[in-house]
Design an enzyme around this catalytic site. Structure first.
Site, short mmCIF file in Angstrom:
data_model
loop_
_atom_site.label_atom_id
_atom_site.label_comp_id
_atom_site.label_asym_id
_atom_site.label_seq_id
_atom_site.Cartn_x
_atom_site.Cartn_y
_atom_site.Cartn_z
N LYS A 1 -16.55 15.66 9.94
CA LYS A 1 -17.57 15.67 10.98
C LYS A 1 -17.75 17.09 11.47
O LYS A 1 -16.86 17.67 12.08
CB LYS A 1 -17.19 14.73 12.12
CG LYS A 1 -18.16 13.55 12.20
CD LYS A 1 -18.01 12.73 13.43
CE LYS A 1 -19.17 11.74 13.47
NZ LYS A 1 -19.06 10.77 14.55
N GLU B 1 -5.54 -4.69 -1.06
CA GLU B 1 -5.83 -5.88 -0.26
C GLU B 1 -6.79 -6.85 -0.95
O GLU B 1 -7.00 -7.97 -0.47
CB GLU B 1 -6.43 -5.46 1.10
CG GLU B 1 -5.47 -4.71 2.01
CD GLU B 1 -5.41 -3.21 1.77
OE1 GLU B 1 -4.93 -2.48 2.65
OE2 GLU B 1 -5.85 -2.76 0.69
N TRP C 1 -21.99 14.01 9.65
CA TRP C 1 -21.01 13.73 8.59
C TRP C 1 -21.27 14.56 7.35
O TRP C 1 -22.41 14.75 6.93
CB TRP C 1 -21.07 12.25 8.20
CG TRP C 1 -20.43 11.34 9.20
CD1 TRP C 1 -19.84 11.69 10.39
CD2 TRP C 1 -20.30 9.92 9.10
NE1 TRP C 1 -19.35 10.58 11.02
CE2 TRP C 1 -19.63 9.48 10.26
CE3 TRP C 1 -20.69 8.98 8.15
CZ2 TRP C 1 -19.34 8.14 10.48
CZ3 TRP C 1 -20.40 7.65 8.37
CH2 TRP C 1 -19.73 7.23 9.53
N THR D 1 0.85 -1.18 0.00
CA THR D 1 0.00 0.00 0.00
C THR D 1 0.89 1.24 0.00
O THR D 1 2.07 1.17 0.37
CB THR D 1 -0.92 0.03 1.23
OG1 THR D 1 -0.10 0.10 2.41
CG2 THR D 1 -1.78 -1.22 1.31
#
Length: 552
Positions: free
Chosen positions: A436, A326, A441, A181
């Site tokens: 937030k 992944e 959100w 990654t």
């Protein structure tokens, strides 16, 4: 009953060579355009395997590449794993300290490197980190002037080897690939792919429910081969017996248009910025795009305007896809379900702009902060968890990350999503990027997509900036198109947002910048902007609009 052949990669190459021996592999390289057939490819892959064996490479050893998209790099895709070694693709755009960590962590024994990238790799070489490296092989027919040592060129490396190789029977759990990654929030994390994982991923991408690849296709991966195996396309294209076209180092929009036109490309794939650049080129230049049937867009959200333009102006179907390192990486593809072709055009674009439907073979959950699954209603948010035969269940030598990112055999993706009643996944944000404000959100991704729909906006990203009362407030960073008036664009951007979202979602400030910072894989790097504006100077003294949420 167990089948005689394990689920491994080599049968894909065998089939292509025997059933489609005359189909081509075409590659743009620094030495010019090269082309040869699957039959010739099989022989060169055998030569590579023989050369690796003579160099002492054994089952389980890691062989790295530091390369762009071209035919020699493609030869390592089957040559390395089919002999039992593990192909480790390294992102050459990473900073030196990440490259050093990756090479040391993987204990690579040989590194294949492009001539144009040799200076970058040489600059990253550290005696301790590169202690395992025994040989550098430059992907060329002669060795350039380089500080890498010991070094040879690729053609000399394989030249004396026979074009046949006694391929071993490998177990399905044999490590075949490795990718790290990008490590924007810490050290890069290694993901290992077994033979079976890559086999399963390849089989899953072939049918119409995924990427719909057949032997008549001409596939051009623009997504880098160092980025999660070019989304698996070199394997899928081979399995189908389709023609390969590789665009080589740093292709321009003109290079891509020329390859599409001259090689008859039917499908290509890459991040949104690539296709924005191609559209800009096509606005000013004539090019025959008639062979192109579909574009796979992933890496970040595909703007609805891009989907619409390719559809309406060039009759090209844009397939929006999502995945992760992944996951080998494909997880979802935004196909329309039967009957949806009768929906109004705008409703169809709305579906196609989502990340789409889960690929067959995978399972998913959407989990809230309390660990409860959220309903599929297109509104409730939660973190996406996935599992399946090509999804890893652990990182390489990272128990700290394993504990954080996995729950049993579920991968906790870190993506905050909604799922609508038909099962279409829509990524609202990365967990670390969601804003937030006042306990509620705000989706930075949705704001970005809306802002980038403006004709005078070339790029845009939205980040949360600290706010004393509201915890965070959104700030938009915009790259304006050439020759536009910033004040006018700022006003129109605000109006666009207010048409679609509550007023308290409106960015407190629109900041004009020359370029959005990007990660080594071409994604917007919000961390750079967050660090730059962490002092809250942009929103100090400002407050959300009157319908802002109450404090929590």
């Amino acid at each position: 009953m167990v089948g005689a052949t394990n689920q491994t990669l080599r049968p894909f190459m065998w089939r292509a060579g025997k059933l489609f021996p005359d189909r081509e592999i075409v590659s743009r390289t620094a030495e010019g355009l090269t082309r040869y057939t699957y039959s010739e490819y099989e022989g060169r892959v055998a030569q590579l395997a023989g050369a690796l064996a003579d160099a002492g490479i054994e089952r389980g050893d890691r062989v790295a590449t530091f390369c762009w998209n071209h035919n020699r790099h493609f030869e390592t895709y089957f040559g390395v794993p089919s002999m039992g070694a593990q192909l480790h693709t390294i992102n050459p755009l990473l900073p030196d300290h990440h490259i050093q960590y990756i090479v040391e962590n993987a204990e690579d024994r040989i590194i294949f490197v492009d001539p144009s990238l040799a200076p970058k790799l040489a600059g990253a070489v550290d005696e301790d980190a590169f202690a395992s490296v025994e040989q550098f092989v430059v992907m060329a027919s002669e060795v350039p002037d380089t500080d890498l040592t010991p070094v040879t060129d690729y053609e000399s490396f394989i030249a004396d080897q026979p074009t046949e190789y006694d391929w071993p029977d490998l177990p399905e759990d044999q490590p075949a690939g490795m990718c790290y990654t990008s490590g924007t929030t810490g050290k890069p994390k290694g993901v290992e792919y077994s033979q079976q994982m890559l086999w399963a991923h390849t089989m899953a991408t072939l049918p119409k429910s995924a990427l719909d690849i057949g032997s008549s296709d001409v596939i051009m991966p623009v997504v880098p081969m160092f980025h999660v195996n070019a989304w698996g396309l070199p394997f899928s294209t081979t399995a189908a017996g389709a023609k390969h076209v590789y665009p080589g180092p740093s292709p321009t929009p003109e290079d891509l248009a020329k390859l599409i036109e001259e090689e008859g490309v039917t499908m290509t794939a890459g991040v949104p910025t690539v296709w924005l650049g191609l559209l800009e080129y096509l606005d000013e230049n004539d090019a025959d795009m008639s062979s192109l049937e579909r574009i796979i867009i992933g890496g970040s959200a595909a703007p609805k305007s891009v989907i619409r333009r390719f559809d309406e102006e060039y009759d090209v179907d844009v397939l929006h896809a999502w995945g992760m390192t992944e996951m080998s990486p494909v997880g979802t593809v935004a196909h329309l379900k039967p009957g949806m072709e009768d929906l109004p055009a705008e409703a169809q674009y709305e579906k196609r702009a989502k990340q789409g439907l889960l690929a067959p073979g995978l399972e998913m959950r959407v989990v809230d902060d309390d660990g409860n699954e959220v309903p599929w209603n297109g509104e409730d948010f939660g973190e996406l968890w996935v599992r399946g035969p090509w999804v890893t269940t652990e990182y390489f030598e990272r128990p700290d990350a394993n504990e954080q990112d996995f729950e049993g055999n579920w991968l906790k993706t870190g993506d905050v999503v909604t799922v609508d009643e038909e099962g279409y996944v829509k990524i609202v944000d990365r967990a670390k990027d969601v804003i937030k404000s006042g306990g509620e959100w705000i989706s930075s991704v949705e704001l970005e997509n809306t802002i980038m729909a403006h004709d005078d906006v070339a790029e845009a990203t939205v980040v949360g900036v600290p706010h004393e009362r509201w915890q965070e407030r959104p700030v938009a960073f915009v790259v304006p198109a050439a020759g536009v008036t910033e004040d006018e664009v700022k006003r129109e951007v605000v109006e666009l947002v207010r048409k679609e979202f509550p007023k308290w979602w409106t960015p407190d400030e629109v900041v004009f910048i020359d370029e959005v910072p990007k990660t080594a894989t071409g994604k917007f790097d919000k961390k750079v902007l967050r660090d730059q504006y962490d002092d809250a100077s942009l929103v100090e003294g400002k407050a959300p609009e009157e319908d802002a949420p109450t404090d929590n």
